[in-house]
Design an enzyme around this catalytic site. Structure first.
Site, PDB file in Angstrom:
ATOM      1  N   SER A  91     -20.804   6.597  20.226  1.00  0.00           N
ATOM      2  CA  SER A  91     -20.645   5.247  19.698  1.00  0.00           C
ATOM      3  C   SER A  91     -19.178   4.833  19.664  1.00  0.00           C
ATOM      4  O   SER A  91     -18.827   3.705  20.007  1.00  0.00           O
ATOM      5  CB  SER A  91     -21.243   5.160  18.291  1.00  0.00           C
ATOM      6  OG  SER A  91     -21.081   3.870  17.746  1.00  0.00           O
TER       7      SER A  91
ATOM      8  N   TRP B 269     -18.157   4.182  23.182  1.00  0.00           N
ATOM      9  CA  TRP B 269     -18.774   2.939  23.652  1.00  0.00           C
ATOM     10  C   TRP B 269     -17.923   1.735  23.259  1.00  0.00           C
ATOM     11  O   TRP B 269     -17.814   0.775  24.016  1.00  0.00           O
ATOM     12  CB  TRP B 269     -20.172   2.801  23.059  1.00  0.00           C
ATOM     13  CG  TRP B 269     -20.884   1.546  23.468  1.00  0.00           C
ATOM     14  CD1 TRP B 269     -21.688   1.362  24.556  1.00  0.00           C
ATOM     15  CD2 TRP B 269     -20.837   0.268  22.804  1.00  0.00           C
ATOM     16  NE1 TRP B 269     -22.147   0.073  24.605  1.00  0.00           N
ATOM     17  CE2 TRP B 269     -21.636  -0.623  23.546  1.00  0.00           C
ATOM     18  CE3 TRP B 269     -20.201  -0.202  21.663  1.00  0.00           C
ATOM     19  CZ2 TRP B 269     -21.823  -1.945  23.166  1.00  0.00           C
ATOM     20  CZ3 TRP B 269     -20.376  -1.520  21.295  1.00  0.00           C
ATOM     21  CH2 TRP B 269     -21.184  -2.377  22.047  1.00  0.00           C
ATOM     22  N   HIS B 270     -17.312   1.802  22.087  1.00  0.00           N
ATOM     23  CA  HIS B 270     -16.541   0.663  21.611  1.00  0.00           C
ATOM     24  C   HIS B 270     -15.240   0.459  22.386  1.00  0.00           C
ATOM     25  O   HIS B 270     -14.715  -0.655  22.400  1.00  0.00           O
ATOM     26  CB  HIS B 270     -16.245   0.813  20.120  1.00  0.00           C
ATOM     27  CG  HIS B 270     -17.389   0.422  19.253  1.00  0.00           C
ATOM     28  ND1 HIS B 270     -18.430   1.279  18.940  1.00  0.00           N
ATOM     29  CD2 HIS B 270     -17.690  -0.752  18.637  1.00  0.00           C
ATOM     30  CE1 HIS B 270     -19.294   0.650  18.170  1.00  0.00           C
ATOM     31  NE2 HIS B 270     -18.876  -0.578  17.963  1.00  0.00           N
ATOM     32  N   GLY B 271     -14.718   1.487  22.984  1.00  0.00           N
ATOM     33  CA  GLY B 271     -13.488   1.279  23.742  1.00  0.00           C
ATOM     34  C   GLY B 271     -12.830   2.565  24.174  1.00  0.00           C
ATOM     35  O   GLY B 271     -13.116   3.650  23.662  1.00  0.00           O
TER      36      GLY B 271
ATOM     37  N   PHE C 278     -15.569  -5.086  24.207  1.00  0.00           N
ATOM     38  CA  PHE C 278     -16.316  -3.848  24.334  1.00  0.00           C
ATOM     39  C   PHE C 278     -17.415  -3.959  25.377  1.00  0.00           C
ATOM     40  O   PHE C 278     -18.036  -2.973  25.697  1.00  0.00           O
ATOM     41  CB  PHE C 278     -16.935  -3.451  22.984  1.00  0.00           C
ATOM     42  CG  PHE C 278     -15.921  -3.400  21.869  1.00  0.00           C
ATOM     43  CD1 PHE C 278     -14.702  -2.816  22.075  1.00  0.00           C
ATOM     44  CD2 PHE C 278     -16.201  -3.960  20.635  1.00  0.00           C
ATOM     45  CE1 PHE C 278     -13.756  -2.771  21.061  1.00  0.00           C
ATOM     46  CE2 PHE C 278     -15.267  -3.910  19.607  1.00  0.00           C
ATOM     47  CZ  PHE C 278     -14.050  -3.320  19.827  1.00  0.00           C
TER      48      PHE C 278
END
Length: 480
Positions: free
Chosen positions: A323, A326-328, A480
């Site tokens: 997670s 996934w955000h960056g 994102f």
């Protein structure tokens, strides 16, 4: 195209009118939505359409082949269907990795081994919304493989992956929920459309009025964090906590409300997460579509919580690490994910991760405040550019300077923003048992009072909307 721009204000009524004029011709109506969605996406850069269409076409093709291939390899216990599914997932993740993570991993590798001068990064622009539509493309193929859905025709698949309200920042809709709605005729429902308009208004208030005004203070303080007192940094961290919620949940409200105008029902993406009693409840209420995606496609296949507490902890760390990534492409996002995984450990050990059967009340304020404080720390890590910066900010907040009076902007800024935040929190507290703010609050008083309340919200949104024309603030989750 941004929801908070004049272009979208013109675009949506035109799409709405043509869409319902085609209501008796389902195939033509679906084709129109695809064309409108691609126009919406091309508003940023038409070249991004190549990625969107390419990934959608590959997913459709893989699903079509999976549903028709009946043979297996004789020398391996792998079906051709499984190979097609895995191959498509690898291609989707590979495309995402090149655009989003290549430079990050290359630079990290170079820093680790001192090879900065011998490794070259790629000069590429990250396509907007790629993390969101990649996950939807993966969901389509995996669910076809698992026979949760039947493969669709190409237009319906393009519709599912590229539907414009959710294209840039979700919600990440599942094929099992959304594709059946695409495949059946839609009938205009007045009540659903009215609720959609109400949700759009509330989302616009949270984004344009609350989040964008919080951003003014946050950006000013964060841009000069080294010279700020602990109290000022703490106030900025709280404002950022409000900002990111107003920004992202505001987008989700506008996306879900827009879908309702066109006769679609999305699943909830935010359920008042800052009224949570522990971190586990927070994550059941924050960005629900992403969290449930990781649970269903990663956590459960790894064994979920069925094999003891230590396996549960391991799997929790895996999904929070993913997670964060996934955000960056930044170590701060990884640290943010691991921080929340660590917060889960004592809850798992005590068996306190189960879903609450009720919603919070006034008696739960101490638990909510503790959870809010823990979440604020996480957002400091999330907002910082480096882990060193996050650490320095937290050290300053923990210093004696936190007892000083924080830097306050002019009264014309500070007093209104406190009022807007207060209104947002009060409305959502009242409606915390429903799907969105304004869902039932309008029924509190007589109809005339409700109309005045809506009108006041609309005027407030309109005022800040027209002030920002030409320099509208983008949504945080677009990156994102």
């Amino acid at each position: 195209m941004l929801f908070n721009t004049i272009e979208f204000v013109i675009f949506l009524p035109i799409v709405f009118a043509i869409y319902w004029l085609l209501s008796k011709k389902l195939k033509l109506q679906n084709l129109f939505v695809v064309l409108a969605s691609y126009m919406f996406y091309a508003w940023w850069d038409w070249r991004f359409l190549i990625i969107l269409f390419g990934m959608s076409f590959l997913s459709w093709g893989a699903g079509w082949l999976i549903s028709r291939e009946k043979y297996t390899f004789n020398f391996k216990p792998l079906t051709i269907q499984r190979v097609l599914m895995i191959g498509n997932v690898i291609i989707d993740i590979g495309i995402l990795a090149v655009f989003k993570y290549y430079n990050f991993f290359v630079s990290s590798f170079a820093d680790l081994f001192g090879l900065q001068n011998s490794i070259h990064s790629l000069k590429i622009v990250l396509p907007l919304g790629i993390s969101f539509f990649t996950f939807q493309a993966i969901s389509y193929v995996v669910d076809v493989y698992k026979r949760k859905i039947e493969p669709t025709n190409l237009i319906d698949c393009l519709f599912y992956i590229g539907f414009f309200p959710k294209l840039l920042a979700g919600p990440i809709e599942r094929p099992t929920n959304f594709i059946p709605q695409i495949q059946k005729p839609r009938v205009f429902e007045y009540g659903l459309a009215v609720d959609g308009m109400r949700q759009i208004l509330w989302g616009a208030f949270k984004k344009i009025v609350v989040a964008d005004n919080c951003a003014i203070y946050v950006n000013q303080v964060w841009g000069d964090y080294a010279n700020q007192s602990g109290s000022t940094l703490l106030l900025a961290a709280i404002f950022y906590t409000i900002q990111i919620y107003g920004d992202f949940s505001g987008y989700s409200d506008m996306a879900i409300g827009t879908a309702k105008l066109l006769g679609f029902r999305f699943r909830d993406n935010f359920l008042f997460p800052y009224f949570s009693r522990n971190v586990a409840e927070f994550w059941r209420r924050w960005h629900i579509s992403l969290n449930t995606w990781f649970v269903d496609y990663v956590y459960v296949p790894l064994g979920g919580s069925r094999n003891g507490k230590w396996i549960t902890i391991r799997n929790t760390f895996v999904i929070f690490l993913l997670s964060g990534l996934w955000h960056g492409a930044n170590w701060t996002y990884v640290a943010w994910g691991l921080y929340h995984a660590l917060l889960f450990v004592p809850l798992i050990m005590m068996g306190a991760t189960k879903k609450y059967k009720d919603t919070a009340t006034w008696q739960h304020i101490p638990q909510m405040l503790l959870t809010f404080a823990l979440v604020v720390i996480g957002w400091i890590i999330f907002r910082s550019e480096t882990i060193d910066q996050a650490w320095e900010i937290m050290c300053r907040i923990c210093s004696i300077s936190v007892l000083t009076v924080p830097y306050l902007m002019t009264r014309t800024y500070y007093i209104p923003i406190v009022i807007w935040i207060g209104i947002m929190m009060l409305v959502e507290w009242y409606d915390r048992r429903t799907e969105h703010g304004l869902r039932t609050v309008s029924g509190l008083y007589k109809k005339a009072v409700s109309i005045c309340f809506y009108l006041a919200l609309f005027i407030c949104v309109e005022y800040y909307f027209f002030r920002s024309i030409g320099h509208a603030t983008g949504f945080i989750y677009f990156q994102f």
